[in-house]
Structures are given as C-alpha cells and as structure tokens.
Design an enzyme around this catalytic site. Structure first.
Site, PDB file in Angstrom:
ATOM      1  N   SER A 144     -41.014 -29.022  24.876  1.00  9.55           N
ATOM      2  CA  SER A 144     -41.941 -27.908  24.649  1.00  9.55           C
ATOM      3  C   SER A 144     -41.470 -27.142  23.426  1.00  9.55           C
ATOM      4  CB  SER A 144     -41.947 -26.958  25.844  1.00  9.55           C
ATOM      5  OG  SER A 144     -42.625 -25.766  25.518  1.00  9.55           O
ATOM      6  N   TYR A 159     -37.104 -21.960  31.575  1.00  4.88           N
ATOM      7  CA  TYR A 159     -38.004 -23.027  31.124  1.00  4.88           C
ATOM      8  C   TYR A 159     -37.579 -23.510  29.731  1.00  4.88           C
ATOM      9  CZ  TYR A 159     -42.336 -25.411  29.757  1.00  4.88           C
ATOM     10  OH  TYR A 159     -43.260 -26.334  29.322  1.00  4.88           O
TER      11      TYR A 159
HETATM   12  P1  NAI Z   1     -49.892 -29.449  34.846  1.00  7.00           P
HETATM   13  O1  NAI Z   1     -49.403 -28.318  35.707  1.00  7.00           O
HETATM   14  O2  NAI Z   1     -51.356 -29.582  34.571  1.00  7.00           O
HETATM   15  O3  NAI Z   1     -49.382 -30.834  35.472  1.00  7.00           O
HETATM   16  C1  NAI Z   1     -48.084 -30.992  35.981  1.00  7.00           C
HETATM   17  C2  NAI Z   1     -48.145 -32.003  37.103  1.00  7.00           C
HETATM   18  O4  NAI Z   1     -46.830 -32.181  37.617  1.00  7.00           O
HETATM   19  C3  NAI Z   1     -49.032 -31.573  38.284  1.00  7.00           C
HETATM   20  O5  NAI Z   1     -49.945 -32.599  38.581  1.00  7.00           O
HETATM   21  C4  NAI Z   1     -48.043 -31.357  39.425  1.00  7.00           C
HETATM   22  O6  NAI Z   1     -48.570 -31.692  40.710  1.00  7.00           O
HETATM   23  C5  NAI Z   1     -46.920 -32.305  39.018  1.00  7.00           C
HETATM   24  N1  NAI Z   1     -45.650 -31.964  39.641  1.00  7.00           N
HETATM   25  C6  NAI Z   1     -45.067 -30.740  39.761  1.00  7.00           C
HETATM   26  N2  NAI Z   1     -43.919 -30.835  40.444  1.00  7.00           N
HETATM   27  C7  NAI Z   1     -43.757 -32.158  40.740  1.00  7.00           C
HETATM   28  C8  NAI Z   1     -42.772 -32.890  41.449  1.00  7.00           C
HETATM   29  N3  NAI Z   1     -41.708 -32.299  41.989  1.00  7.00           N
HETATM   30  N4  NAI Z   1     -42.925 -34.226  41.554  1.00  7.00           N
HETATM   31  C9  NAI Z   1     -43.998 -34.847  41.012  1.00  7.00           C
HETATM   32  N5  NAI Z   1     -44.978 -34.200  40.361  1.00  7.00           N
HETATM   33  C10 NAI Z   1     -44.856 -32.871  40.232  1.00  7.00           C
HETATM   34  O7  NAI Z   1     -49.032 -29.371  33.526  1.00  7.00           O
HETATM   35  P2  NAI Z   1     -49.373 -29.783  32.012  1.00  7.00           P
HETATM   36  O8  NAI Z   1     -49.810 -28.571  31.315  1.00  7.00           O
HETATM   37  O9  NAI Z   1     -50.205 -30.996  31.960  1.00  7.00           O
HETATM   38  O10 NAI Z   1     -47.883 -30.127  31.501  1.00  7.00           O
HETATM   39  C11 NAI Z   1     -47.331 -31.422  31.534  1.00  7.00           C
HETATM   40  C12 NAI Z   1     -45.971 -31.385  30.857  1.00  7.00           C
HETATM   41  O11 NAI Z   1     -46.094 -30.866  29.539  1.00  7.00           O
HETATM   42  C13 NAI Z   1     -44.940 -30.487  31.575  1.00  7.00           C
HETATM   43  O12 NAI Z   1     -43.659 -31.094  31.510  1.00  7.00           O
HETATM   44  C14 NAI Z   1     -44.982 -29.211  30.737  1.00  7.00           C
HETATM   45  O13 NAI Z   1     -43.763 -28.484  30.837  1.00  7.00           O
HETATM   46  C15 NAI Z   1     -45.219 -29.767  29.355  1.00  7.00           C
HETATM   47  N6  NAI Z   1     -45.808 -28.801  28.428  1.00  7.00           N
HETATM   48  C16 NAI Z   1     -47.071 -28.278  28.650  1.00  7.00           C
HETATM   49  C17 NAI Z   1     -47.622 -27.351  27.764  1.00  7.00           C
HETATM   50  C18 NAI Z   1     -48.989 -26.743  27.958  1.00  7.00           C
HETATM   51  O14 NAI Z   1     -49.360 -25.841  27.201  1.00  7.00           O
HETATM   52  N7  NAI Z   1     -49.757 -27.176  28.956  1.00  7.00           N
HETATM   53  C19 NAI Z   1     -46.861 -26.911  26.588  1.00  7.00           C
HETATM   54  C20 NAI Z   1     -45.566 -27.517  26.449  1.00  7.00           C
HETATM   55  C21 NAI Z   1     -45.079 -28.426  27.346  1.00  7.00           C
END
Ligand code: NAI
Length: 253
Positions: A144, A159
C-alpha cells in the site's frame, strides 16, 4: 499475455467490489484456473459465479482463513490434488483500521499483523513447496502507499507498518527464489475508489483527496488487477523484488 494451463490462488477474492475479485476475473478471462479463497465463502462463490458468466477460464471457491496455518496447508494440498499444480499466488487478503497510534489496542495491532503479514509467510511457504518442484512460480503481494509514505485515510500506523513489512519480506523471498524460476513482487495501490472509499469519505473529503492525485482521479480495481496480472504473467520473468506503485502519482519515489 495469457494464463492458459496456469493455476492461481487468490486470497481475499470474495469481496464484491474488491481488488481480489477483479484480479480473479482478469486472470480467468485470460485462461487461468483460479482458486478464489476467502474467509467469506458466500463471497468467494459469488466471484466464481461472475467468472462462470464470463465464459472463459475456470474458477473454484474455497473458504480459507489466511491466519489459520492448518487451513492454509490443506488449501494448497487440495489445489495440487485437484489441479496438479500452483503457478500463481496473489496474497491479497488484508484488513485495515483507521485507529490513531495512541489509541491502538494490542489485540488490534496483532490482528492487523496476523492478517496482513503472518498469513503471507504461511501461504508463501506452502506455495513455494509446489513452485520449487515445478521450477516456476509467480507471487504477488499487496502492499500500500501507506506502507511507503505513512499515514492514510483508512489505515493507522499498524497498517502502514504491516504493508512495509510485506515489502521487506517480498524482496527477501525474491532474492532467495530467483534461481528456481519464481518471482515475488508487490503492488502498492494508492486510494482505490471502492465502496469503502465511497462510504467513508464525504464528497468534500473525496474532492480534497483527488486534488492530491496528479492523474486527477481515484484508482479503480481494474488499475490494480491489470498490474497484478502483468506481474503474474510469464512475460514478467525479469521483474522480481519490485514494489510497483499504482497511485496516479500521489506518491512518487
Ligand atoms: P476488501 O475489504 O474489499 O477485500 C478484502 C477481502 O479479504 C475480503 O473479501 C475479506 O473477506 C477478506 N479477508 C479478510 N480477512 C481475511 C482472512 N483472515 N482470511 C481470508 N480472507 C480474509 O479490500 P480491498 O480494498 O479489495 O483490498 C485488497 C488488498 O489491497 C488488501 O491487502 C488491502 O490492504 C490492499 N489495499 C487496498 C487499497 C484500497 O484503497 N482499497 C489501497 C492499498 C492497499
């Protein structure tokens, strides 16, 4: 760029408008067999239905809590039994909390590190057992912009620290695994316009954030998924240990 005969495991790919689901769709639409893993099985199954509707590639949903080592071991074993190989691992599952440093309870610190960092160590170890034998592998981890510049609207210092840890781990794995045809890279998104951003930011705050982005818009899940797909492709064989910024120029280093 095609993923015919490639098998990919993407964690956290169940979230409806998340980066993981879009990545699963991108890889499947280019021919991959994608294992859609999420702690939320219904979400993972929904991703699989969307992929089936594309009419390309194949997808399989599994329930996986990435913080549970036994589940990780079983998931990788199941993949190898069912599909015979594992070529691509996308460690996408991640969580954040906007807590300020003075207020972070120890349990929250540990939870962030368990989900964002320790899980990657579990998954990487298991995947590498298979990839080393194959002499081929692509690992893409989610960083990130917060891990590079600190701070952010949605994440606290824990984070940021967790995402910086992901980058350090990935670079070391890249060096160790390069002789085996395995690359390991990080994608570091800036602010992505998802439900979360839409829901948490007022229109005014959103406009202020966009003013700090030279490209003049929030990122999309497609922006991130295309980058992940490229790093996961055969064509990216000479890129390893890299952290690719996808942030519209909001942070340039
Ligand atoms: P999101 O919240 O839409 O999706 C994350 C997914 O991870 C969810 O489906 C959730 O059920 C799953 N999850 C959470 N804990 C879990 C566990 N213990 N075991 C298995 N699955 C689990 O998040 P998003 O926005 O799609 O982010 C994806 C990645 O990108 C993350 O690593 C986030 O930190 C990173 N990221 C996102 C940004 C954004 O602006 N959305 C910016 C920078 C990084």
């Amino acid at each position: 760029m095609n993923f015919n005969n490639r098998v990919a495991l993407i964690t956290g790919a169940g979230s409806k408008r998340g980066i993981g689901r879009e990545t699963a769709k991108q890889l499947a639409s280019r021919g991959a067999t994608v294992v859609v893993a999420d702690i939320d099985l219904a979400g993972a199954q929904d991703t699989v239905s969307e992929i089936a509707a594309l009419g390309k590639g194949a997808a399989h949903a599994i329930q996986l809590d990435v913080t549970n080592r036994d589940q990780v071991v079983s998931a990788v074993q199941e993949i190898v039994e069912k599909f015979g190989r594992l070529d691509i691992l996308v460690n996408n599952a991640g969580i954040t909390r906007p807590t300020r440093v003075m207020d972070i309870p120890e349990e929250e610190w540990d939870l962030i590190f368990k989900v964002n960092v320790k899980s990657i160590y579990y998954l990487t170890q298991e995947a590498l057992k298979v990839m080393k034998k194959q002499g081929y592998g692509r690992i893409v981890n989610m960083g990130s912009v917060s891990g590079k510049r600190g701070g952010g609207v949605f994440g606290g210092s824990h984070y940021s620290a967790s995402k910086a840890a992901v980058a350090g781990f990935s670079k070391a794995v890249a060096r160790e695994m390069a002789p085996y045809g395995i690359t390991c890279n990080v994608v570091a998104p800036g602010m992505i316009g998802t439900d979360i951003t839409g829901g948490l930011l007022t229109e005014e705050a959103k406009a202020e954030n966009i003013r700090a982005i030279p490209v003049g818009r929030l990122g999309t899940v497609q922006d991130i998924a295309f980058t992940i797909a490229f790093l996961a492709s055969e064509e990216a064989s000479y890129i390893t240990g890299e952290e690719v910024d996808v942030n519209g120029g909001s942070h340039i280093d």
